[in-house]
Design a protein around this motif. Structure first.
Motif, PDB file in Angstrom:
ATOM      1  N   SER A  55       8.082 -17.361   7.597  1.00  0.00           N
ATOM      2  CA  SER A  55       9.127 -17.249   6.584  1.00  0.00           C
ATOM      3  C   SER A  55       8.863 -16.028   5.703  1.00  0.00           C
ATOM      4  CB  SER A  55       9.155 -18.514   5.721  1.00  0.00           C
ATOM      5  OG  SER A  55       7.920 -18.662   5.034  1.00  0.00           O
ATOM      6  N   GLY A  56       9.857 -15.703   4.857  1.00  0.00           N
ATOM      7  CA  GLY A  56       9.712 -14.539   3.997  1.00  0.00           C
ATOM      8  C   GLY A  56       8.567 -14.664   3.018  1.00  0.00           C
ATOM      9  N   ASP A  57       8.326 -15.873   2.491  1.00  0.00           N
ATOM     10  CA  ASP A  57       7.233 -16.071   1.530  1.00  0.00           C
ATOM     11  C   ASP A  57       5.872 -15.818   2.158  1.00  0.00           C
ATOM     12  OD1 ASP A  57       9.025 -16.702  -0.425  1.00  0.00           O
ATOM     13  OD2 ASP A  57       8.930 -18.876  -0.091  1.00  0.00           O
ATOM     14  N   LYS A  58       5.680 -16.287   3.401  1.00  0.00           N
ATOM     15  CA  LYS A  58       4.387 -16.096   4.067  1.00  0.00           C
ATOM     16  C   LYS A  58       4.155 -14.637   4.446  1.00  0.00           C
ATOM     17  CE  LYS A  58       4.058 -20.813   5.880  1.00  0.00           C
ATOM     18  NZ  LYS A  58       3.972 -21.648   7.095  1.00  0.00           N
ATOM     19  N   VAL A  91      21.195  -6.837  -4.783  1.00  0.00           N
ATOM     20  CA  VAL A  91      21.106  -8.282  -5.030  1.00  0.00           C
ATOM     21  C   VAL A  91      21.753  -9.077  -3.902  1.00  0.00           C
ATOM     22  CG1 VAL A  91      21.787 -10.132  -6.599  1.00  0.00           C
ATOM     23  CG2 VAL A  91      20.985  -7.956  -7.527  1.00  0.00           C
ATOM     24  N   GLU A  92      22.964  -8.685  -3.480  1.00  0.00           N
ATOM     25  CA  GLU A  92      23.703  -9.490  -2.509  1.00  0.00           C
ATOM     26  C   GLU A  92      23.255  -9.248  -1.068  1.00  0.00           C
ATOM     27  OE1 GLU A  92      27.846  -8.932  -3.051  1.00  0.00           O
ATOM     28  OE2 GLU A  92      27.875  -9.774  -5.089  1.00  0.00           O
ATOM     29  N   ASN A  93      22.983  -8.001  -0.699  1.00  0.00           N
ATOM     30  CA  ASN A  93      22.625  -7.695   0.694  1.00  0.00           C
ATOM     31  C   ASN A  93      21.132  -7.822   0.959  1.00  0.00           C
ATOM     32  OD1 ASN A  93      25.314  -7.139   0.927  1.00  0.00           O
ATOM     33  ND2 ASN A  93      25.083  -4.910   0.944  1.00  0.00           N
ATOM     34  N   LEU A  94      20.305  -7.314   0.040  1.00  0.00           N
ATOM     35  CA  LEU A  94      18.854  -7.330   0.255  1.00  0.00           C
ATOM     36  C   LEU A  94      18.167  -8.530  -0.384  1.00  0.00           C
ATOM     37  CD1 LEU A  94      18.047  -3.541  -0.286  1.00  0.00           C
ATOM     38  CD2 LEU A  94      18.382  -4.752   1.866  1.00  0.00           C
ATOM     39  N   ARG A 105      12.644   3.028 -19.549  1.00  0.00           N
ATOM     40  CA  ARG A 105      13.640   3.783 -18.788  1.00  0.00           C
ATOM     41  C   ARG A 105      13.314   3.748 -17.282  1.00  0.00           C
ATOM     42  NH1 ARG A 105      16.720   7.688 -21.733  1.00  0.00           N
ATOM     43  NH2 ARG A 105      17.287   6.698 -23.698  1.00  0.00           N
ATOM     44  N   ASN A 106      12.957   2.583 -16.792  1.00  0.00           N
ATOM     45  CA  ASN A 106      12.661   2.397 -15.372  1.00  0.00           C
ATOM     46  C   ASN A 106      13.599   1.358 -14.770  1.00  0.00           C
ATOM     47  OD1 ASN A 106      10.514   4.178 -15.340  1.00  0.00           O
ATOM     48  ND2 ASN A 106       8.982   2.596 -15.741  1.00  0.00           N
ATOM     49  N   VAL A 107      13.986   1.570 -13.513  1.00  0.00           N
ATOM     50  CA  VAL A 107      14.698   0.544 -12.744  1.00  0.00           C
ATOM     51  C   VAL A 107      13.634  -0.282 -12.028  1.00  0.00           C
ATOM     52  CG1 VAL A 107      16.334   0.071 -10.895  1.00  0.00           C
ATOM     53  CG2 VAL A 107      16.747   1.969 -12.446  1.00  0.00           C
ATOM     54  N   GLU A 108      13.564  -1.566 -12.354  1.00  0.00           N
ATOM     55  CA  GLU A 108      12.531  -2.448 -11.793  1.00  0.00           C
ATOM     56  C   GLU A 108      13.164  -3.350 -10.725  1.00  0.00           C
ATOM     57  OE1 GLU A 108      10.854  -4.496 -15.098  1.00  0.00           O
ATOM     58  OE2 GLU A 108       9.905  -2.698 -15.937  1.00  0.00           O
ATOM     59  N   ILE A 109      12.581  -3.330  -9.521  1.00  0.00           N
ATOM     60  CA  ILE A 109      13.078  -4.119  -8.389  1.00  0.00           C
ATOM     61  C   ILE A 109      11.966  -5.081  -7.979  1.00  0.00           C
ATOM     62  CG2 ILE A 109      14.102  -4.016  -6.086  1.00  0.00           C
ATOM     63  CD1 ILE A 109      14.610  -1.006  -6.680  1.00  0.00           C
ATOM     64  N   LYS A 110      12.335  -6.357  -7.808  1.00  0.00           N
ATOM     65  CA  LYS A 110      11.332  -7.382  -7.541  1.00  0.00           C
ATOM     66  C   LYS A 110      11.806  -8.312  -6.429  1.00  0.00           C
ATOM     67  CE  LYS A 110       8.766 -11.004 -10.026  1.00  0.00           C
ATOM     68  NZ  LYS A 110       8.667 -11.759 -11.298  1.00  0.00           N
ATOM     69  N   THR A 111      10.860  -8.767  -5.610  1.00  0.00           N
ATOM     70  CA  THR A 111      11.185  -9.741  -4.567  1.00  0.00           C
ATOM     71  C   THR A 111      11.235 -11.144  -5.165  1.00  0.00           C
ATOM     72  OG1 THR A 111       8.840  -9.973  -4.018  1.00  0.00           O
ATOM     73  CG2 THR A 111      10.104  -8.346  -2.775  1.00  0.00           C
ATOM     74  N   CYS A 112      11.863 -12.063  -4.422  1.00  0.00           N
ATOM     75  CA  CYS A 112      11.974 -13.449  -4.875  1.00  0.00           C
ATOM     76  C   CYS A 112      11.918 -14.367  -3.653  1.00  0.00           C
ATOM     77  CB  CYS A 112      13.256 -13.662  -5.675  1.00  0.00           C
ATOM     78  SG  CYS A 112      14.748 -13.258  -4.755  1.00  0.00           S
ATOM     79  N   LYS A 113      12.144 -15.662  -3.857  1.00  0.00           N
ATOM     80  CA  LYS A 113      12.072 -16.622  -2.764  1.00  0.00           C
ATOM     81  C   LYS A 113      13.157 -16.393  -1.711  1.00  0.00           C
ATOM     82  CE  LYS A 113       9.947 -20.328  -5.470  1.00  0.00           C
ATOM     83  NZ  LYS A 113      10.097 -21.735  -5.963  1.00  0.00           N
ATOM     84  N   GLU A 114      14.311 -15.864  -2.138  1.00  0.00           N
ATOM     85  CA  GLU A 114      15.424 -15.654  -1.205  1.00  0.00           C
ATOM     86  C   GLU A 114      15.247 -14.415  -0.339  1.00  0.00           C
ATOM     87  OE1 GLU A 114      15.833 -16.370  -4.408  1.00  0.00           O
ATOM     88  OE2 GLU A 114      16.571 -18.434  -4.197  1.00  0.00           O
ATOM     89  N   LEU A 116      14.205 -12.276   2.538  1.00  0.00           N
ATOM     90  CA  LEU A 116      13.785 -12.576   3.908  1.00  0.00           C
ATOM     91  C   LEU A 116      13.203 -11.360   4.616  1.00  0.00           C
ATOM     92  CD1 LEU A 116      16.868 -14.737   5.014  1.00  0.00           C
ATOM     93  CD2 LEU A 116      14.646 -15.540   4.163  1.00  0.00           C
ATOM     94  N   ASP A 117      13.726 -10.174   4.337  1.00  0.00           N
ATOM     95  CA  ASP A 117      13.277  -8.959   5.014  1.00  0.00           C
ATOM     96  C   ASP A 117      12.087  -8.378   4.270  1.00  0.00           C
ATOM     97  OD1 ASP A 117      12.989  -6.733   6.530  1.00  0.00           O
ATOM     98  OD2 ASP A 117      14.851  -5.763   5.897  1.00  0.00           O
TER      99      ASP A 117
END
Length: 243
Positions: A55-58, A91-94, A105-114, A116-117
């Motif tokens: 799974s994505g989490d593992k 948010v919707e595609n990735l 002044r930074n754009v912060e991107i973070k993974t979550c439980k949803e 998968l890639d």
């Protein structure tokens, strides 16, 4: 040997000028080894291991990852105007989380439980970085949709150490009158080019970036635009025939 008798077992009789001669068939050692190799039976008996998909989490190792993309002052207003165009695909595609930190002044991107890639975070950071460098949102979106696209940046002074008016003329040769030269290189090599002061940013596939970079380097070194057009058209036609 009795001529009325049959050939001996496992052999044959050939009559030559000196009389009958007996030949015995000899088995090949290789075939006998292969047939009687005990290791072959063991290999056939061993089954291949079967691993279920992770799974994505593992895949992430359990911990959420975070990427930060710094936004310079000149791209702050365009980012604010195009925020929804940037926010939606991330948010919707990735399936990632994104926010703009007003203090740093930074754009912060973070993974979550949803998420998968496993490569979604890299695609999103490249997408935001391309927009911050000056590319249009529609062009930068190709980094999310396609896997074979890359970003490359170099300085005019990396090609030739120019100063003052010589440096300004080199940048002017790359742009051309009304941006004509830059647009021609983009259309022929199927890339996108951004001129930011003395920095040159390229977006495209590896082979196309190579063609565009060669054309830009020739312009910096002093080649006339007409000669550069002919060279890149010749290389582009050869590449099209090859593929």
């Amino acid at each position: 040997m009795d001529p009325g008798a049959g050939p001996p077992p496992g052999g044959c009789v050939v009559v030559g000028p000196g009389g009958p001669e007996e030949f015995t068939a000899v088995k090949s050692r290789r075939s006998s080894k292969r047939r009687h190799d005990p290791g072959m039976d063991c290999e056939a008996a061993v089954k291949r291991p079967h691993f279920p998909p992770l799974s994505g989490d593992k895949l992430k190792g359990g911990a959420d990852e975070l990427r930060k993309v710094a936004v310079p002052a000149n791209r702050y207003t365009p980012l604010k105007e195009n925020w929804m165009k940037i926010y939606t695909p991330i948010v919707e595609n990735l399936q990632l989380q994104v926010r703009f930190n007003l203090k740093t002044r930074n754009v912060e991107i973070k993974t979550c439980k949803e998420t998968l890639d496993i490569g979604a975070l890299t695609k999103a950071s490249d997408f935001v970085k391309a927009f911050v460098l000056g590319f249009q949102v529609e062009d930068a979106l190709a980094l999310i949709r396609l896997d074979e696209l890359f970003l490359e940046t170099f300085d005019v002074t990396d090609v030739k150490p120019l100063k003052g008016d010589h440096l300004s003329r080199a940048v002017g040769r790359i742009a051309g009158t009304g941006g004509k030269t830059k647009f021609t290189i983009e259309n022929v090599t199927k890339t996108r080019i951004v001129l930011a002061d003395t920095k040159i940013h390229l977006l495209g596939s590896f082979q196309n970036i190579k063609m565009a970079r060669t054309a830009i380097c020739n312009l910096i070194l002093g080649s006339p635009p007409s000669k550069v057009y002919g060279n890149i058209r010749t290389v582009a036609s050869r590449t099209a025939e090859r593929f």
